[in-house]
Design an enzyme around this catalytic site. Structure first.
Site, short mmCIF file in Angstrom:
data_model
loop_
_atom_site.label_atom_id
_atom_site.label_comp_id
_atom_site.label_asym_id
_atom_site.label_seq_id
_atom_site.Cartn_x
_atom_site.Cartn_y
_atom_site.Cartn_z
N LYS A 1 0.83 -1.21 0.00
CA LYS A 1 0.00 0.00 0.00
C LYS A 1 0.87 1.26 0.00
CE LYS A 1 -2.35 -1.08 3.79
NZ LYS A 1 -1.87 -2.42 4.22
N ARG B 1 -10.03 0.11 8.95
CA ARG B 1 -9.52 -1.22 9.24
C ARG B 1 -10.53 -2.05 10.03
NH1 ARG B 1 -3.61 -0.10 8.84
NH2 ARG B 1 -2.51 -2.05 9.18
N ARG C 1 11.13 -5.91 4.69
CA ARG C 1 10.99 -4.50 5.07
C ARG C 1 11.67 -4.22 6.42
NH1 ARG C 1 4.97 -2.19 5.26
NH2 ARG C 1 4.87 -3.24 7.26
N ARG D 1 11.26 -1.05 11.48
CA ARG D 1 10.07 -0.94 12.33
C ARG D 1 10.01 -2.09 13.31
NH1 ARG D 1 4.97 0.07 8.45
NH2 ARG D 1 3.98 -1.19 10.07
N ARG E 1 -0.57 -9.54 13.51
CA ARG E 1 -1.13 -8.54 12.58
C ARG E 1 -1.92 -9.22 11.47
NH1 ARG E 1 4.29 -5.72 11.28
NH2 ARG E 1 3.13 -4.44 9.80
P1 ADP Z 1 0.94 -2.14 7.70
O1 ADP Z 1 0.98 -1.67 6.28
O2 ADP Z 1 2.06 -3.04 8.03
O3 ADP Z 1 -0.43 -2.61 8.08
P2 ADP Z 1 0.55 0.46 8.92
O4 ADP Z 1 1.64 1.44 8.92
O5 ADP Z 1 -0.62 0.69 8.03
O6 ADP Z 1 1.26 -0.92 8.63
O7 ADP Z 1 -0.01 0.28 10.42
C1 ADP Z 1 0.85 -0.03 11.49
C2 ADP Z 1 0.03 -0.26 12.76
O8 ADP Z 1 -0.68 0.97 13.11
C3 ADP Z 1 -1.08 -1.30 12.67
O9 ADP Z 1 -0.60 -2.62 12.88
C4 ADP Z 1 -2.03 -0.83 13.78
O10 ADP Z 1 -1.56 -1.19 15.05
C5 ADP Z 1 -1.96 0.69 13.67
N1 ADP Z 1 -3.02 1.22 12.78
C6 ADP Z 1 -2.83 1.78 11.55
N2 ADP Z 1 -4.00 2.14 11.00
C7 ADP Z 1 -4.97 1.77 11.89
C8 ADP Z 1 -6.39 1.83 11.90
N3 ADP Z 1 -7.09 2.35 10.87
N4 ADP Z 1 -7.06 1.36 12.99
C9 ADP Z 1 -6.39 0.86 14.03
N5 ADP Z 1 -5.06 0.74 14.09
C10 ADP Z 1 -4.34 1.20 13.03
#
Ligand code: ADP
Length: 188
Positions: A14, A89, A128, A134, A146
């Site tokens: 993404k 999400r 990554r 991270r 996750r």
């Molecule tokens: P990835 O692409 O690995 O899913 P992100 O950077 O999108 O990573 O998200 C990292 C973390 O941030 C998620 O695992 C979650 O804990 C939190 N997070 C991100 N977006 C949301 C959301 N819309 N609702 C709840 N938690 C979120």
């Protein structure tokens, strides 16, 4: 005002596609993950709350991310549209987003869903981890959390948006350029 959602499991690509899309289509990129990592880096109360949850592979509370999205919408009335990355999400987040957009006469125009297998998720995130450092990428047990959270809480959104008729699935295991071409055909 256009609103596109970039949807998919962690590691689906993404972030990579978001950069290409916003440049070509002149949209503002909103990544809830990036916004949360900024709060953590600044050490804000919100960041402190989010840090533990993120490092455990859990979601942060819906109202936290919804608040961040509302603030960003309000701060950028000038843009042509938004690309939401990592939001919504959960079904509750999707319902809240619909409500917010309805109030301003907008809608979710398209959901661009990058589809990849669980085994690919693992490989990509492990890769990554070496590049971005991270913490939530570094531990296989957290990655599995996750993925489980994605299947349980986020995947139901596929049916939600299919029913609304704005869901578009894109095979995410092609090259970056091929995935981007597919996306351009959907929104171009
Ligand atoms: P990835 O692409 O690995 O899913 P992100 O950077 O999108 O990573 O998200 C990292 C973390 O941030 C998620 O695992 C979650 O804990 C939190 N997070 C991100 N977006 C949301 C959301 N819309 N609702 C709840 N938690 C979120």
């Amino acid at each position: 005002m256009k609103h596109y959602i970039l949807f998919g499991p962690p590691g689906a690509g993404k972030g990579t596609q978001a950069k290409l899309i916003v440049e070509k289509f002149n949209l503002l990129h909103i990544s809830t993950g990036d916004l949360l990592r900024k709060e953590i880096a600044l050490g804000t109360p919100l960041g402190l709350e989010a840090k533990q949850l993120i490092n455990d592979g859990q979601l942060v509370p819906d109202e936290v991310v919804v608040g961040m999205i509302q603030n960003t919408f309000a701060a950028h009335p000038e843009v042509e549209g938004f690309l939401l990355d990592g939001f919504p999400r959960t079904i509750a987040q999707a319902q809240k987003l619909d409500q917010i957009l309805q109030e301003s006469g907008g809608q979710v125009d398209k959901v661009l869903s990058l589809a990849i297998k669980d085994s690919t998720i693992f490989d990509r995130i492990a890769n990554r981890a070496k590049i971005e450092g991270r913490k939530d990428d570094a531990d296989p047990a957290i990655i599995q959390n996750r993925i489980d959270t994605y299947h349980e809480k986020t995947e139901p959104l596929i049916e939600y948006y299919k029913k609304k008729g704005n869901y578009c699935e894109i095979p995410g295991e092609q090259s970056i350029e091929e995935v981007f071409d597919c996306i351009c055909k959907v929104i171009g």
